[in-house]
Design an enzyme around this catalytic site. Structure first.
Site, mmCIF file in Angstrom:
data_model
loop_
_atom_site.group_PDB
_atom_site.id
_atom_site.type_symbol
_atom_site.label_atom_id
_atom_site.label_comp_id
_atom_site.label_asym_id
_atom_site.label_seq_id
_atom_site.Cartn_x
_atom_site.Cartn_y
_atom_site.Cartn_z
ATOM 1 N N CYS A 284 25.959 98.545 67.295
ATOM 2 C CA CYS A 284 25.255 98.567 65.743
ATOM 3 C C CYS A 284 23.938 98.596 65.727
ATOM 4 O O CYS A 284 23.518 99.461 64.951
ATOM 5 C CB CYS A 284 25.573 97.044 65.196
ATOM 6 N N HIS A 548 23.473 91.229 64.251
ATOM 7 C CA HIS A 548 24.250 92.523 63.714
ATOM 8 C C HIS A 548 23.283 93.198 63.084
ATOM 9 O O HIS A 548 22.976 92.488 61.799
ATOM 10 C CB HIS A 548 25.505 91.951 63.087
#
Length: 633
Positions: A284, A548
């Site tokens: 990510c 994230h």
């Protein structure tokens, strides 16, 4: 080859006596009938004789429809033709049962499609359309064009034609179904146009939400047309990019570029599921960084074309051909291409965990820009008469700052003031890391995005204006910078007259203003009335929450022109480590940007609409660009 033939007894009606046998063929009895009243014809030539609609009885719930179930192969009749397909659903409409069929080919010969056919025109099982001749030994075997799979595989993004139009999905399973010989594909559709949750006749082949699964011939699938360029020639070129053309470019030295996605193209190319960059195995940080840099901006496109060392050229080509060009032309990059880039970086020895571990975006960007592509540093800072160079700038604040709900402009100015820094020149791209105590701890509950950064007063050279009267500034006071009586942002610079007036206040007698360096050409002339302010515009923000990373893109001039990208939006759809990415518009961000600081301060993060909370509360990195230095505008 074995063909199915139908035996007809024409002993009734006007066709009596028009046959050619009595129910026997090659001395074998198949059925009894009068002389010249029997005939053998291919099943595909048989059509039912429909009675008048008024005489068709209503079917009971226990009718033969129970014999058909979703996924069954059937033969059906329409427009005096015999066709094949697969049952999608059986419904009762106006007193009769209707079978919804996913067709192998439609009346125009196109693969895929959907049709609704009365139950009495549907036969369970598949009967091939044979030729008229009974000399089966001489009948040629036609190739099955449905088995040309066009390199489709599990996780391929495809489309199939249904009655309501094209449906899009992802291949989750490929194989043969019970009782079937041809290769089938199990699709997870984007919308609820399917028939199950991944089961076929009570046997599970994959898992997805209810009514999202559909089983079709693999040959009925085609690559998702939304990922194809509107130009046929361009689409063909993109499909061959890894083959012939890449060889040509290697020999000719030609490097081709696709322009970034414009505001007008965003909805068509970027918005939707399976859009952006596909997340895979802790990628990510890289997905968000690459999407931010290249989807809608060209400010760093120079790194895609600059001369590189031979050992680094493959990484540059992967970045351009496998990531940037597909992202801009199709709006989608497969996770395998990101993994390829990570493998190349790891092979170069910069980290032994590039393919497995999560990294910080700045670490990845430094490796790419500095170590691999040797890009000139984006940022040149002046401190104590010396110039320092870097690619990103980490904002630090002293412990005595009084900021509560800061803008990015205020954070940058305070950080420069605390460190005694100036800009040696206006950067083409300014990458700012927000002040944090590690990735998990934030210094501020919210940070207000500055859509423009005015860096005029941060420059070490050039004329500057007095913040009060606009005349040529001659003095700068760092003590006034933290004076709570000054509400204006920016460095506190004054002309001689205004400086005297400001420091006549009793609370400022102890201040010690310092002289500014004035360019020789401006001595005695004053500052021009139309002094150009040097500004940078915001084009992307990376945010982090629970390790994230996601990305926000400012793609147009209006306050609502924002999109949000998450490379792992649907982790439940994960297969072999790959996730389903998604890009969607987030105009709610503009609503909060139009609020006053007092209104924004009163907003409870968990109650903020859409994804706005993530932008204001979880910002990790801001990306600004000089509009005059972009390749495309």
């Amino acid at each position: 080859m074995h063909l199915r033939y139908f035996c007809l007894n024409t002993t009734e009606g006007k066709d009596k006596g028009k046959g050619d046998n009595d129910g026997r063929y090659q001395f074998k009895n198949f059925f009894p009938c009068a002389k010249d009243c029997g005939t053998f014809v291919p099943f595909s030539r048989i059509r039912p004789v429909l009675p008048h609609s008024a005489s068709i009885p209503k079917l009971s719930p226990q009718a033969d429809s129970e014999q058909l179930s979703p996924g069954d192969r059937v033969t059906y009749f329409t427009s005096d033709k015999c066709r094949h397909g697969m049952v999608v659903d059986v419904q009762e409409k106006d007193g009769q049962h209707i079978v919804r069929i996913s067709t192998d080919t439609d009346e125009n010969g196109k693969r895929g499609g959907e049709i609704e056919v009365p139950l009495q025109l549907v036969a369970k099982g598949e009967v091939p359309a044979e030729p008229d001749r009974m000399d089966v030994d001489t009948s040629p075997v036609e190739p099955d064009t449905d088995d040309l799979y066009m390199d489709l595989s599990v996780n391929s993004v495809v489309q199939v034609s249904l009655g309501t139009g094209n449906s899009y999905g992802i291949i989750r399973w490929i194989g043969t179904l019970p009782g079937r010989q041809e290769t089938m594909a199990g699709l997870e559709l984007e919308e609820e146009n399917g028939v199950s949750d991944g089961t076929f006749k009570k046997e599970r082949f994959f898992t997805c939400p209810p009514r999202r699964a559909l089983f079709v011939k693999l040959g009925s699938c085609s690559p998702d047309s939304r990922f194809q360029s509107t130009s046929a020639n361009h689409s063909e070129r993109m499909l061959k990019l890894e083959g012939t053309e890449r060889e040509t470019e290697h020999h000719t030295g030609r490097m081709e570029n696709v322009p970034p996605i414009s505001t007008e193209q965003v909805n068509q190319i970027l918005i939707g599921r399976m859009k952006g960059i596909q997340g895979h195995c802790n990628s990510c940080y890289m997905d968000a960084a690459l999407f931010s840099l290249f989807s809608c901006s060209s400010v760093l496109d120079s790194m895609l074309f600059k001369s590189t060392e031979p050992q680094d050229a493959p990484i540059q080509k992967t970045l351009l051909y496998d990531i940037v060009n597909p992202l801009r032309s199709k709006g989608f990059v497969e996770g395998r291409h990101i993994m390829k880039l990570r493998q190349q970086l790891q092979k170069h020895g910069y980290s032994h965990s590039f393919t497995t571990d999560e990294k910080d975006p700045e670490e990845f960007l430094t490796v790419i820009m500095h170590h691999i592509l040797a890009l000139d540093p984006l940022l040149k800072l002046s401190a104590g008469g010396k110039v320092q160079e870097s690619y990103c700038y980490q904002i630090f604040l002293d412990q005595n700052h009084s900021l509560v709900l800061p803008t990015v402009q205020q954070l940058l100015e305070h950080s420069f003031y605390s460190a005694g820094l100036k800009l040696a020149e206006v950067p083409s791209c300014l990458i700012l890391q927000m002040p944090r105590f590690g990735k998990k701890f934030k210094m501020f509950d919210k940070i207000i995005p500055s859509l423009e950064l005015d860096v005029t007063d941060l420059l070490s050279e050039g004329p500057q204006q007095c913040m009060l009267c606009g005349k040529l500034a001659q003095e700068e006071c760092t003590d006034c910078f933290k004076d709570p009586l000054f509400s204006q942002t920016g460095f506190k610079i004054f002309c001689k007259t205004c400086s005297s007036q400001v420091h006549s206040h009793p609370q400022r007698h102890s201040h010690q203003p310092a002289p500014l360096e004035i360019p020789v050409g401006y001595l005695g002339r004053g500052v021009p009335q139309t002094l150009t302010r040097d500004k940078l515009e915001l084009f992307a923000v990376l945010c982090i929450e629970t390790s994230h990373y996601v990305s926000f893109i400012k793609h147009g001039p209006n306050s609502q022109d924002w999109i949000f990208f998450d490379s792992m939006a649907d982790r439940q759809g994960e297969r072999d480590g790959f996730n389903i990415p998604e890009v969607h518009a987030c105009p709610e961000v503009g609503t909060y940007l139009e609020m006053s600081p007092a209104e924004l301060a009163g907003q409870v993060p968990r109650d903020m609409k859409g994804v706005a909370k993530r932008l204001f509360c979880d910002a990790y990195m801001y990306l600004y660009q000089s509009t005059s230095m972009c390749l495309y505008r």
